[in-house]
Write an enzyme that holds these catalytic residues in place. Structure first.
Site, PDB file in Angstrom:
ATOM      1  N   GLU A 334     -25.727  31.604   9.335  1.00 61.57           N
ATOM      2  CA  GLU A 334     -25.915  30.165   9.184  1.00 61.57           C
ATOM      3  C   GLU A 334     -25.441  29.733   7.798  1.00 61.57           C
ATOM      4  O   GLU A 334     -25.837  30.337   6.796  1.00 61.57           O
ATOM      5  CB  GLU A 334     -27.388  29.779   9.332  1.00 61.57           C
ATOM      6  CG  GLU A 334     -27.896  29.718  10.742  1.00 61.57           C
ATOM      7  CD  GLU A 334     -29.276  29.063  10.813  1.00 61.57           C
ATOM      8  OE1 GLU A 334     -29.634  28.609  11.906  1.00 61.57           O
ATOM      9  OE2 GLU A 334     -29.988  29.019   9.790  1.00 61.57           O
ATOM     10  N   CYS A 335     -24.606  28.723   7.745  1.00 60.15           N
ATOM     11  CA  CYS A 335     -24.184  28.097   6.495  1.00 60.15           C
ATOM     12  C   CYS A 335     -23.648  29.149   5.521  1.00 60.15           C
ATOM     13  O   CYS A 335     -22.558  29.667   5.711  1.00 60.15           O
ATOM     14  CB  CYS A 335     -25.323  27.273   5.907  1.00 60.15           C
ATOM     15  SG  CYS A 335     -24.770  26.008   4.740  1.00 60.15           S
ATOM     16  N   GLY A 336     -24.387  29.484   4.465  1.00 54.34           N
ATOM     17  CA  GLY A 336     -23.908  30.499   3.542  1.00 54.34           C
ATOM     18  C   GLY A 336     -23.626  31.823   4.220  1.00 54.34           C
ATOM     19  O   GLY A 336     -22.661  32.522   3.883  1.00 54.34           O
ATOM     20  N   TYR A 338     -22.620  32.151   7.263  1.00 58.16           N
ATOM     21  CA  TYR A 338     -21.359  31.908   7.978  1.00 58.16           C
ATOM     22  C   TYR A 338     -20.176  32.070   7.032  1.00 58.16           C
ATOM     23  O   TYR A 338     -19.151  32.660   7.383  1.00 58.16           O
ATOM     24  CB  TYR A 338     -21.399  30.513   8.577  1.00 58.16           C
ATOM     25  CG  TYR A 338     -20.128  30.026   9.224  1.00 58.16           C
ATOM     26  CD1 TYR A 338     -19.498  30.755  10.232  1.00 58.16           C
ATOM     27  CD2 TYR A 338     -19.560  28.810   8.855  1.00 58.16           C
ATOM     28  CE1 TYR A 338     -18.347  30.286  10.854  1.00 58.16           C
ATOM     29  CE2 TYR A 338     -18.417  28.329   9.463  1.00 58.16           C
ATOM     30  CZ  TYR A 338     -17.806  29.074  10.461  1.00 58.16           C
ATOM     31  OH  TYR A 338     -16.674  28.597  11.066  1.00 58.16           O
ATOM     32  N   SER A 435     -22.036  29.328  12.046  1.00 55.39           N
ATOM     33  CA  SER A 435     -21.638  27.946  11.805  1.00 55.39           C
ATOM     34  C   SER A 435     -22.392  27.419  10.598  1.00 55.39           C
ATOM     35  O   SER A 435     -23.342  28.046  10.119  1.00 55.39           O
ATOM     36  CB  SER A 435     -21.926  27.063  13.031  1.00 55.39           C
ATOM     37  OG  SER A 435     -23.303  26.812  13.153  1.00 55.39           O
TER      38      SER A 435
END
Length: 444
Positions: A334-336, A338, A435
């Site tokens: 997730e985010c970082g 990703y 993502s």
């Protein structure tokens, strides 16, 4: 004794909610009060400070992203073993997304649903008696939301404080205290908000100073007395039962990256996975650790990998261990997380650092662009966050941009908080997915 609760809110961001909340929690905890602090809305950093100040796990309640039944259950659990539950609002009290009443993401939704009184933090810099007009507006804006008291912030003098206090008290709303301008008690910040609690050089000393500051200027007993009984809520589910709305655990034994670069995961997710029977085993990529071989899924949460690009690039054991793990077991970022699954991260100075390469995208923090807001997501394929076609709610909050998309298939179809289509996002390849979207709950 059943817990009582209240909400600390303000007309806007930057009014002093966090200063008051942390000082209040620290001061009451020092008195031996069993305090549980909760954050309204999507936020990872404030709950970590709440946990450190209270000695109890942080928690988020989010009226947009969480089904009402999940809010009820989590609020009930927050009250267990506590004497006082303090909810810190995000942004302004009524700020959220337009749409379904009661599911806007505003702290006012929680005040109405849980019947909790609101203590309003009023920043009176640049005004005095006019502050009463703003308080009157907030007190009458929604009959289901009760403003029970006010704490003034940034009073320049005793005369300034007195003028604002008298005008507000004339409304029949008690002024519980007044915080003077005091830069020394502020917390250090960076691009996503406050520096993380675990990185603060001397958190205990800072909390002690905050507790003294708030106790010296706020009537703690009067404020705590305004709290209302937490409502009677559904019984806590038994072990092995999933919490309604919480996504299913991605495995029975989950390897969770956890250090200064990977720290953004919600407490209700971890608690929900454990309740469903999963075991969570942490490892540190920054320490060049690998996901344990006896785990059957790996989760890379968000955080600040862009601040540790060189160190992550040099973590050869972590890299080889992740590649080996992903050959046969699901990995999600997730985010970082990703960003780290991609080919490279460009840091703020423009230096490019090779990452895991398990997905084909590349990201840049040098080409900054704020992406912020609630999201609805439809999964385009099965992944650790759900089955194909599953509908989820969550948010995005990042400055990084994708500078190379790669050839991977997208993971989700995104819409904003009001349902406006934003197109496909994220990536998936083999057992690997990710993502920028942070999932909070199923769209129930």
């Amino acid at each position: 004794m059943s817990a009582r609760g209240l909400i600390i809110a303000a007309p806007r961001s930057g009014s002093g909610k966090t200063t008051l909340t942390l000082g209040l929690v620290a001061a009451l905890a020092a008195r031996g009060v069993k305090v549980r602090a909760v954050k309204s809305g999507p936020d990872y950093i404030d709950p970590a400070f709440h946990a450190a100040a209270s000695g109890r796990p942080g928690l988020n309640l989010d009226s947009f992203a969480m089904p009402p039944a999940l809010i009820d259950r989590l609020a009930g659990e927050a009250a267990e073993g506590a004497e006082l539950v303090i909810v810190e609002a995000s942004m302004g009290l009524f700020d959220g997304v337009s749409g379904t009443p009661g599911r806007t993401g505003a702290a006012a939704d929680l005040a109405a649903r849980l019947a909790l009184p609101v203590v309003l933090v009023a920043d009176i810099s640049g005004q005095s008696q006019s502050a009463a007009a703003a308080v009157r507006g907030f007190a009458t804006h929604d009959p289901n939301v009760r403003i029970a008291g006010v704490v003034l912030n940034k009073a320049a003098s005793e005369r300034h404080r007195g003028q604002a206090s008298e005008a507000i008290a004339a409304l029949g709303i008690p002024v519980l205290g007044s915080l003077p301008r005091e830069a020394a008690v502020s917390l250090p910040e960076r691009h996503l908000g406050l520096v993380q609690a675990e990185e603060h050089p001397d958190l205990a000393t800072h909390f002690a100073a905050l507790a003294r500051f708030v106790a010296d200027h706020v009537d703690l007993d009067a404020l705590a007395a305004l709290a209302a009984p937490m409502p009677v809520l559904p019984e806590v589910s038994s072990a092995g039962e999933r919490l309604v709305g919480v996504i299913a655990p991605p495995g029975r034994r989950i390897a969770l990256a956890r250090d200064a670069a990977f720290s953004f995961i919600y407490e209700h997710m971890l608690a929900g996975w454990r309740r469903a029977g999963a075991e969570i085993v942490t490892f540190s990529p920054l320490a060049d650790e690998v996901p344990p071989e006896d785990c059957d899924a790996c989760w890379l949460p968000g955080g600040y990998p862009e601040l540790h690009g060189a160190r992550l690039a040099a973590a050869e054991r972590f890299r080889s261990g992740m590649v080996r793990f992903a050959e046969s077991r699901p990995v999600h970022g997730e985010c970082g997380g990703y960003m780290v699954l991609g080919r490279s991260i460009e840091d703020a100075e423009g230096a490019s650092h090779p990452m895991l390469g398990l997905l084909g995208h590349a990201t840049s923090f040098a080409k900054r662009r704020l992406n912020l807001g609630y999201r609805r997501a439809r999964l385009l394929a099965a992944s650790p966050i759900g089955d194909a076609g599953a509908m989820l709610r969550g948010h995005e909050f990042h400055y990084a941009t994708v500078i190379h998309r790669g050839e991977d298939a997208p993971l989700v179809e995104l819409a904003d908080g009001q349902g406006k289509a934003m197109g496909p996002a994220g990536s998936r390849r083999g057992h690997v997915s990710g993502s920028f979207f942070h999932v909070i709950a199923g769209d129930g």
